[in-house]
Design an enzyme around this catalytic site. Structure first.
Site, mmCIF file in Angstrom:
data_model
loop_
_atom_site.group_PDB
_atom_site.id
_atom_site.type_symbol
_atom_site.label_atom_id
_atom_site.label_comp_id
_atom_site.label_asym_id
_atom_site.label_seq_id
_atom_site.Cartn_x
_atom_site.Cartn_y
_atom_site.Cartn_z
ATOM 1 N N ARG A 195 -16.925 4.105 6.992
ATOM 2 C CA ARG A 195 -15.829 3.465 6.251
ATOM 3 C C ARG A 195 -14.669 3.098 7.169
ATOM 4 O O ARG A 195 -14.038 2.057 7.003
ATOM 5 C CB ARG A 195 -15.314 4.391 5.148
ATOM 6 C CG ARG A 195 -16.222 4.411 3.946
ATOM 7 C CD ARG A 195 -15.719 5.410 2.921
ATOM 8 N NE ARG A 195 -16.663 5.500 1.821
ATOM 9 C CZ ARG A 195 -16.492 4.962 0.626
ATOM 10 N NH1 ARG A 195 -15.394 4.294 0.355
ATOM 11 N NH2 ARG A 195 -17.400 5.087 -0.311
ATOM 12 N N GLU B 278 0.861 -1.200 0.000
ATOM 13 C CA GLU B 278 0.000 0.000 0.000
ATOM 14 C C GLU B 278 0.891 1.241 0.000
ATOM 15 O O GLU B 278 1.745 1.392 0.863
ATOM 16 C CB GLU B 278 -0.921 -0.018 1.228
ATOM 17 C CG GLU B 278 -1.615 1.289 1.542
ATOM 18 C CD GLU B 278 -2.470 1.842 0.402
ATOM 19 O OE1 GLU B 278 -3.299 1.096 -0.146
ATOM 20 O OE2 GLU B 278 -2.290 3.027 0.042
ATOM 21 N N GLN B 279 0.628 2.113 -0.963
ATOM 22 C CA GLN B 279 1.508 3.283 -1.079
ATOM 23 C C GLN B 279 1.346 4.270 0.082
ATOM 24 O O GLN B 279 2.291 4.944 0.464
ATOM 25 C CB GLN B 279 1.271 3.994 -2.411
ATOM 26 C CG GLN B 279 -0.085 4.654 -2.541
ATOM 27 C CD GLN B 279 -0.279 5.351 -3.889
ATOM 28 O OE1 GLN B 279 0.543 5.219 -4.794
ATOM 29 N NE2 GLN B 279 -1.357 6.081 -4.023
ATOM 30 N N ASP C 154 -12.061 -0.735 -8.259
ATOM 31 C CA ASP C 154 -12.062 0.460 -9.108
ATOM 32 C C ASP C 154 -10.972 0.411 -10.175
ATOM 33 O O ASP C 154 -11.098 1.054 -11.218
ATOM 34 C CB ASP C 154 -11.869 1.719 -8.245
ATOM 35 C CG ASP C 154 -13.171 2.177 -7.607
ATOM 36 O OD1 ASP C 154 -14.183 1.460 -7.724
ATOM 37 O OD2 ASP C 154 -13.174 3.263 -6.980
ATOM 38 N N TYR D 30 -27.562 8.626 5.589
ATOM 39 C CA TYR D 30 -27.902 7.421 6.337
ATOM 40 C C TYR D 30 -27.117 7.397 7.644
ATOM 41 O O TYR D 30 -26.079 8.049 7.773
ATOM 42 C CB TYR D 30 -27.647 6.151 5.516
ATOM 43 C CG TYR D 30 -26.309 6.065 4.825
ATOM 44 C CD1 TYR D 30 -25.182 5.641 5.485
ATOM 45 C CD2 TYR D 30 -26.195 6.414 3.475
ATOM 46 C CE1 TYR D 30 -23.961 5.548 4.828
ATOM 47 C CE2 TYR D 30 -24.976 6.326 2.816
ATOM 48 C CZ TYR D 30 -23.870 5.893 3.498
ATOM 49 O OH TYR D 30 -22.662 5.811 2.850
HETATM 50 C C1 LIG Z 1 -19.205 9.643 -2.974
HETATM 51 C C2 LIG Z 1 -19.022 8.156 -3.080
HETATM 52 C C3 LIG Z 1 -19.906 7.315 -2.440
HETATM 53 C C4 LIG Z 1 -19.776 5.919 -2.575
HETATM 54 N N1 LIG Z 1 -20.659 5.116 -1.939
HETATM 55 C C5 LIG Z 1 -20.549 3.781 -2.083
HETATM 56 C C6 LIG Z 1 -21.477 2.913 -1.429
HETATM 57 O O1 LIG Z 1 -22.375 3.370 -0.715
HETATM 58 N N2 LIG Z 1 -21.344 1.569 -1.608
HETATM 59 C C7 LIG Z 1 -20.343 1.030 -2.380
HETATM 60 O O2 LIG Z 1 -20.264 -0.199 -2.489
HETATM 61 N N3 LIG Z 1 -19.447 1.841 -2.999
HETATM 62 C C8 LIG Z 1 -19.518 3.188 -2.867
HETATM 63 N N4 LIG Z 1 -18.615 3.999 -3.471
HETATM 64 C C9 LIG Z 1 -17.528 3.383 -4.276
HETATM 65 C C10 LIG Z 1 -16.404 2.848 -3.415
HETATM 66 O O3 LIG Z 1 -15.970 3.808 -2.499
HETATM 67 C C11 LIG Z 1 -15.226 2.416 -4.282
HETATM 68 O O4 LIG Z 1 -15.687 1.723 -5.399
HETATM 69 C C12 LIG Z 1 -14.295 1.520 -3.494
HETATM 70 O O5 LIG Z 1 -13.765 2.238 -2.404
HETATM 71 C C13 LIG Z 1 -13.163 1.016 -4.390
HETATM 72 O O6 LIG Z 1 -12.289 0.236 -3.611
HETATM 73 P P1 LIG Z 1 -10.894 -0.240 -4.223
HETATM 74 O O7 LIG Z 1 -10.245 -1.050 -3.144
HETATM 75 O O8 LIG Z 1 -11.088 -0.855 -5.546
HETATM 76 O O9 LIG Z 1 -10.076 1.085 -4.497
HETATM 77 P P2 LIG Z 1 -9.574 2.221 -3.491
HETATM 78 O O10 LIG Z 1 -10.465 2.354 -2.334
HETATM 79 O O11 LIG Z 1 -9.322 3.429 -4.331
HETATM 80 O O12 LIG Z 1 -8.195 1.668 -2.940
HETATM 81 C C14 LIG Z 1 -7.036 1.676 -3.737
HETATM 82 C C15 LIG Z 1 -5.844 1.636 -2.788
HETATM 83 O O13 LIG Z 1 -4.671 1.439 -3.580
HETATM 84 C C16 LIG Z 1 -3.658 2.308 -3.132
HETATM 85 N N5 LIG Z 1 -2.750 2.506 -4.266
HETATM 86 C C17 LIG Z 1 -2.939 3.243 -5.378
HETATM 87 N N6 LIG Z 1 -1.880 3.107 -6.212
HETATM 88 C C18 LIG Z 1 -1.010 2.273 -5.599
HETATM 89 C C19 LIG Z 1 0.259 1.748 -5.954
HETATM 90 N N7 LIG Z 1 0.843 2.052 -7.121
HETATM 91 N N8 LIG Z 1 0.886 0.917 -5.098
HETATM 92 C C20 LIG Z 1 0.305 0.577 -3.909
HETATM 93 N N9 LIG Z 1 -0.891 1.061 -3.500
HETATM 94 C C21 LIG Z 1 -1.556 1.885 -4.359
HETATM 95 C C22 LIG Z 1 -4.398 3.557 -2.689
HETATM 96 O O14 LIG Z 1 -3.628 4.320 -1.783
HETATM 97 C C23 LIG Z 1 -5.629 2.941 -2.037
HETATM 98 O O15 LIG Z 1 -5.411 2.654 -0.685
HETATM 99 C C24 LIG Z 1 -18.718 5.376 -3.357
HETATM 100 C C25 LIG Z 1 -17.814 6.229 -3.984
HETATM 101 C C26 LIG Z 1 -17.958 7.605 -3.863
HETATM 102 C C27 LIG Z 1 -16.979 8.505 -4.566
#
Ligand SMILES: Cc1cc2nc3c(=O)[nH]c(=O)nc-3n(C[C@H](O)[C@H](O)[C@H](O)COP(=O)(O)OP(=O)(O)OC[C@H]3O[C@@H](n4cnc5c(N)ncnc54)[C@H](O)[C@@H]3O)c2cc1C
Length: 391
Positions: A108, A34-35, A293, A216
């Site tokens: 969260r 994790e960066q 994502d 909520y």
């Molecule tokens: C306003 C808003 C409301 C939302 N509400 C909901 C909801 O109610 N329900 C729901 O299911 N989803 C919701 N979402 C979507 C949800 O927040 C995201 O889809 C989810 O957090 C994605 O998780 P992830 O682990 O894929 O990515 P992220 O949470 O973006 O995690 C990526 C991680 O990778 C790390 N990283 C990045 N690049 C590197 C690298 N090169 N090397 C090492 N580490 C790295 C980052 O620091 C980060 O910690 C919402 C989003 C928004 C914007």
């Protein structure tokens, strides 16, 4: 760590942490890079629909999460201008019985803490903070991952590499992605705070012209999470910025007094621009794949981005657990997920248009939702919330 069962994960968001746990349950070891120097989730609350909570239960997290989560009784869809209910979609017991898992809302930080604590207890997961993945090289034993930490560059070995590195994924680019995420002309402001006005255990969804509001309860009902999304042209790719309360208040000036009071309550907002990508991901024959994502960013109009990352983690671990051929297992995972995540992305994009309708089109939307009724509306989401992993 034995190299033959080690899988390297880039990113410790919801997707990366869930994947690490799911992989240990499937007999693997995980190294999560994790960066960020500390684990911190952006935004305050998250809705966890039954398709996501089912996976979290299967991972044994139910008992730890339950005291921190709230199961709202309904989604109350409100006409933003008049403050009158359009429809109430039943959740609570109805959703739990219908889908065999609850619909929860949670802070969260609480979700992340439970994931992080469970990982810390596992001898099969190593979490390296402050370590950003920069590149990888594939060889006959698997993959060597190049990451940069405080001590400079270091290598990590694994049989596979999972890119859970979010919307601006470095690994997606390394896999050949040339296009950047595109700006959706929407900004989200989020905050959490105490309020006496919205004690009811519901998810409120207020629809209005070029703006909508979601709220909520979180923290076992002691706090309320507020998300305000507006049509906007401000965009700074990447990270969130402090939001101005006055700026938001102006965008909700046409909303009913209750909604305006909610917007006026917190003095601190966090805002970020919303980005999207069309369905599809770079193709590769390498033992590398993407989840969450990084694989399929999703606009937050269906509350499914995190849920899909959680589903990805479960399916990925199951595919790897069932097939000795790592590359084949990763391709099976990608094939299994393709149609479902594309449908969720499309549906979220449609809602980004539907939610912000006003005038005659808004009237038609409200009338149609009201005529359909809450039970039928919920049934329309059976494909989403009723998802079960093939065993
Ligand atoms: C306003 C808003 C409301 C939302 N509400 C909901 C909801 O109610 N329900 C729901 O299911 N989803 C919701 N979402 C979507 C949800 O927040 C995201 O889809 C989810 O957090 C994605 O998780 P992830 O682990 O894929 O990515 P992220 O949470 O973006 O995690 C990526 C991680 O990778 C790390 N990283 C990045 N690049 C590197 C690298 N090169 N090397 C090492 N580490 C790295 C980052 O620091 C980060 O910690 C919402 C989003 C928004 C914007």
């Amino acid at each position: 760590m034995a190299r033959s069962r080690t899988i390297v994960i880039a990113g410790a968001g919801i997707g990366g942490l869930t994947a690490a746990l799911a992989l240990t349950r499937a007999g693997f070891r995980a190294v999560v890079l994790e960066q960020a120097a500390r684990l911190e989730e952006t935004g305050a609350g998250i809705q966890l629909s039954p398709n996501a909570t089912r996976v979290l239960f299967d991972l044994g997290l139910g008992a730890r999460l339950r005291p921190l989560a709230v199961a709202p009784e309904a989604i109350r869809v409100v006409n933003g201008a008049s403050g009158r209910d359009i429809v109430r979609v039943p959740l609570g017991l109805t959703a739990a019985q219908r889908y065999g898992a609850p619909y929860w809302v949670i802070h969260r930080a609480d979700l992340q803490a439970v994931l992080a604590i469970t990982i810390a207890e596992s001898p099969d997961v190593t979490l390296r903070l402050g370590t950003g993945v920069e590149n990888f090289a594939v060889h006959q034993h698997g993959v060597t991952v190049e990451a940069r930490g405080a001590q400079g560059l270091r290598d990590e070995q694994g049989i596979a590499l999972i890119g859970a590195d979010g919307l601006w994924s470095t690994l997606r680019t390394r896999l050949g992605e040339r296009r950047s995420p595109h700006f959706a002309h929407r900004t989200a402001g989020t905050t959490a705070g105490l309020t006496d006005e919205f004690r009811e255990s519901v998810t409120g969804l207020w629809l209005g012209r070029d703006a909508h509001l979601v709220h909520y309860p979180v923290k076992g009902g002691r706090e309320i999470n507020i998300v305000a999304i507006v049509r906007d042209d401000w965009h700074e790719p990447g990270w969130s910025a402090p939001g101005q309360q006055g700026e938001l208040a102006a965008r909700f000036a046409g909303f009913a007094p209750q909604a305006r009071a909610l917007i006026a309550m917190p003095d601190r907002w966090q805002k970020w621009a919303l980005f999207d990508r069309p369905p599809g991901r770079p193709r590769t024959r390498d033992p590398v794949t993407l989840i969450g994502d990084a694989a399929h960013p999703m606009l937050p109009f269906l509350a499914q981005g995190g849920a899909m990352a959680i589903e990805d983690a479960a399916v990925l671990a199951s595919c790897l657990g069932r097939d000795e051929d790592v590359v084949r297992a990763l391709r099976t995972y990608e094939r299994t997920r393709r149609t479902r995540v594309a449908r969720a992305q499309r549906e979220a994009r449609r809602n980004s248009w539907r939610y912000h309708l006003a005038g005659p089109l808004g009237f038609v939307r409200n009338a149609a939702l009201g005529a359909l009724g809450g039970e039928n509306l919920l049934r329309r989401y059976d494909w989403l919330y009723g998802w079960r992993q093939e065993k």
